[in-house]
Design a protein around this motif. Sequence first.
Motif, PDB file in Angstrom:
ATOM      1  N   GLU A   2     -16.010   9.094  48.865  1.00  0.00           N
ATOM      2  CA  GLU A   2     -15.845   9.792  47.594  1.00  0.00           C
ATOM      3  C   GLU A   2     -14.586   9.296  46.904  1.00  0.00           C
ATOM      4  N   TYR A   3     -14.680   9.107  45.588  1.00  0.00           N
ATOM      5  CA  TYR A   3     -13.541   8.635  44.806  1.00  0.00           C
ATOM      6  C   TYR A   3     -12.697   9.809  44.323  1.00  0.00           C
ATOM      7  N   ASP A   4     -11.402   9.569  44.211  1.00  0.00           N
ATOM      8  CA  ASP A   4     -10.505  10.548  43.617  1.00  0.00           C
ATOM      9  C   ASP A   4     -10.702  10.548  42.107  1.00  0.00           C
ATOM     10  N   GLU A   5     -10.502  11.685  41.472  1.00  0.00           N
ATOM     11  CA  GLU A   5     -10.704  11.787  40.027  1.00  0.00           C
ATOM     12  C   GLU A   5      -9.846  10.792  39.256  1.00  0.00           C
ATOM     13  N   ASN A   6      -8.674  10.472  39.776  1.00  0.00           N
ATOM     14  CA  ASN A   6      -7.796   9.519  39.098  1.00  0.00           C
ATOM     15  C   ASN A   6      -8.368   8.107  39.084  1.00  0.00           C
ATOM     16  N   ASP A   7      -9.358   7.867  39.940  1.00  0.00           N
ATOM     17  CA  ASP A   7      -9.964   6.531  40.030  1.00  0.00           C
ATOM     18  C   ASP A   7     -11.323   6.457  39.342  1.00  0.00           C
ATOM     19  N   ILE A  69     -20.261  15.144  32.454  1.00  0.00           N
ATOM     20  CA  ILE A  69     -20.820  14.934  33.790  1.00  0.00           C
ATOM     21  C   ILE A  69     -19.887  14.038  34.601  1.00  0.00           C
ATOM     22  N   PHE A  70     -20.063  14.052  35.928  1.00  0.00           N
ATOM     23  CA  PHE A  70     -19.256  13.194  36.792  1.00  0.00           C
ATOM     24  C   PHE A  70     -19.958  13.008  38.125  1.00  0.00           C
ATOM     25  N   SER A  71     -19.486  12.030  38.889  1.00  0.00           N
ATOM     26  CA  SER A  71     -19.974  11.803  40.245  1.00  0.00           C
ATOM     27  C   SER A  71     -18.810  11.303  41.092  1.00  0.00           C
ATOM     28  N   LEU A 130     -25.985  14.152  37.355  1.00  0.00           N
ATOM     29  CA  LEU A 130     -26.580  15.484  37.252  1.00  0.00           C
ATOM     30  C   LEU A 130     -27.138  15.938  38.595  1.00  0.00           C
ATOM     31  N   GLU A 131     -27.751  15.019  39.320  1.00  0.00           N
ATOM     32  CA  GLU A 131     -28.295  15.356  40.641  1.00  0.00           C
ATOM     33  C   GLU A 131     -27.187  15.811  41.588  1.00  0.00           C
ATOM     34  N   GLU A 132     -26.069  15.107  41.555  1.00  0.00           N
ATOM     35  CA  GLU A 132     -24.946  15.446  42.428  1.00  0.00           C
ATOM     36  C   GLU A 132     -24.315  16.779  42.029  1.00  0.00           C
ATOM     37  N   MET A 133     -24.224  17.025  40.727  1.00  0.00           N
ATOM     38  CA  MET A 133     -23.600  18.250  40.234  1.00  0.00           C
ATOM     39  C   MET A 133     -24.476  19.480  40.443  1.00  0.00           C
ATOM     40  N   LEU A 134     -25.786  19.304  40.245  1.00  0.00           N
ATOM     41  CA  LEU A 134     -26.713  20.448  40.255  1.00  0.00           C
ATOM     42  C   LEU A 134     -27.544  20.542  41.533  1.00  0.00           C
ATOM     43  N   LEU A 135     -27.371  19.560  42.432  1.00  0.00           N
ATOM     44  CA  LEU A 135     -28.113  19.550  43.699  1.00  0.00           C
ATOM     45  C   LEU A 135     -29.621  19.604  43.469  1.00  0.00           C
ATOM     46  N   CYS A 136     -30.106  18.587  42.783  1.00  0.00           N
ATOM     47  CA  CYS A 136     -31.544  18.521  42.485  1.00  0.00           C
ATOM     48  C   CYS A 136     -31.977  17.064  42.455  1.00  0.00           C
ATOM     49  N   GLU A 137     -33.265  16.834  42.236  1.00  0.00           N
ATOM     50  CA  GLU A 137     -33.801  15.491  42.092  1.00  0.00           C
ATOM     51  C   GLU A 137     -34.378  15.335  40.694  1.00  0.00           C
ATOM     52  N   ILE A 138     -34.000  14.259  40.018  1.00  0.00           N
ATOM     53  CA  ILE A 138     -34.463  14.015  38.649  1.00  0.00           C
ATOM     54  C   ILE A 138     -35.275  12.726  38.641  1.00  0.00           C
ATOM     55  N   PRO A 139     -36.569  12.803  38.455  1.00  0.00           N
ATOM     56  CA  PRO A 139     -37.410  11.605  38.549  1.00  0.00           C
ATOM     57  C   PRO A 139     -37.402  10.716  37.314  1.00  0.00           C
ATOM     58  N   LYS A 140     -37.085  11.280  36.139  1.00  0.00           N
ATOM     59  CA  LYS A 140     -37.188  10.473  34.926  1.00  0.00           C
ATOM     60  C   LYS A 140     -36.281  11.003  33.821  1.00  0.00           C
ATOM     61  N   GLY A 141     -36.100  10.158  32.814  1.00  0.00           N
ATOM     62  CA  GLY A 141     -35.358  10.535  31.623  1.00  0.00           C
ATOM     63  C   GLY A 141     -35.930   9.770  30.442  1.00  0.00           C
ATOM     64  N   TYR A 142     -35.241   9.841  29.294  1.00  0.00           N
ATOM     65  CA  TYR A 142     -35.768   9.185  28.093  1.00  0.00           C
ATOM     66  C   TYR A 142     -34.661   8.476  27.321  1.00  0.00           C
ATOM     67  N   LEU A 143     -35.016   7.322  26.745  1.00  0.00           N
ATOM     68  CA  LEU A 143     -34.160   6.611  25.809  1.00  0.00           C
ATOM     69  C   LEU A 143     -34.773   6.755  24.426  1.00  0.00           C
ATOM     70  N   TYR A 144     -33.972   7.226  23.483  1.00  0.00           N
ATOM     71  CA  TYR A 144     -34.456   7.364  22.103  1.00  0.00           C
ATOM     72  C   TYR A 144     -33.830   6.255  21.266  1.00  0.00           C
ATOM     73  N   TYR A 145     -34.683   5.396  20.693  1.00  0.00           N
ATOM     74  CA  TYR A 145     -34.197   4.275  19.891  1.00  0.00           C
ATOM     75  C   TYR A 145     -34.329   4.564  18.395  1.00  0.00           C
ATOM     76  N   GLY A 146     -33.279   4.174  17.647  1.00  0.00           N
ATOM     77  CA  GLY A 146     -33.190   4.510  16.235  1.00  0.00           C
ATOM     78  C   GLY A 146     -34.207   3.853  15.334  1.00  0.00           C
ATOM     79  N   GLU A 147     -34.568   2.586  15.609  1.00  0.00           N
ATOM     80  CA  GLU A 147     -35.478   1.898  14.693  1.00  0.00           C
ATOM     81  C   GLU A 147     -36.934   2.344  14.853  1.00  0.00           C
TER      82      GLU A 147
END
Length: 220
Positions: A2-7, A69-71, A130-147
């Motif tokens: 685990e990394y220290d917050e300063n790093d 968020i952080f890890s 988010l998985e580390e913070m909330l103790l869950c599994e996240i299978p997917k997400g989304y990228l929203y493109y402007g054009e």
Amino acid sequence: MEYDENDFLMLSGIQHYAFCPRQWALIHIEQQWEENYFTIDGMIMHENAHNQEKTEKRKNLLITRGMPIFSRTLGIRGVCDVVEFHRNEQGVTLQNYAGLYLPVPVEYKRGKPKTHDADELQLCAQAMCLEEMLLCEIPKGYLYYGEPKKRQEVMFDEELRQKVIASFTKMHELFDKQYTPRVKQTKACRSCSMADVCLPGLNKTVSVERYLEKAMKEGE
């Protein structure tokens, strides 16, 4: 480990690193930055995504903007443009809300989907935080493109997750050594906001043998 917050490194840096390790080092190690149309347009889009740092409820959906968020495992911190919490039996409990909710990160990008995976890596890193913070599994997400003005689904498979881990491991090594990688000139250098700082055309190395061969030909 685990990394220290300063790093902690900036999570968004993985996008720079995936595009060009030298660009990342110039920005995050040498603290240099240059603006161009693309970076300014991107910042405006992110400001719009973050302009309501509050939770919005729509039936079985909760929407948060500008979520920090952080890890400690990856040694990173950042901010999610948008995190949608969908009512789902595989989700987690949220304070002041009944039921279970599954987090789904949504990252906003200017322009069109890219030919490389920098955006996917950044989004996956957000999910891993988010998985580390909330103790869950996240299978997917989304990228929203402007054009195209639409979402692109991203599945967080093991290959993508391992690439995120490997990237941040190398970034920490470079940052600890305060080492800026040498340039590897590509077509992408033309649109890079750091071109005037990086000077890719002046960083090409030529062997002594090739230099002497060229000089002799010019002298003939």
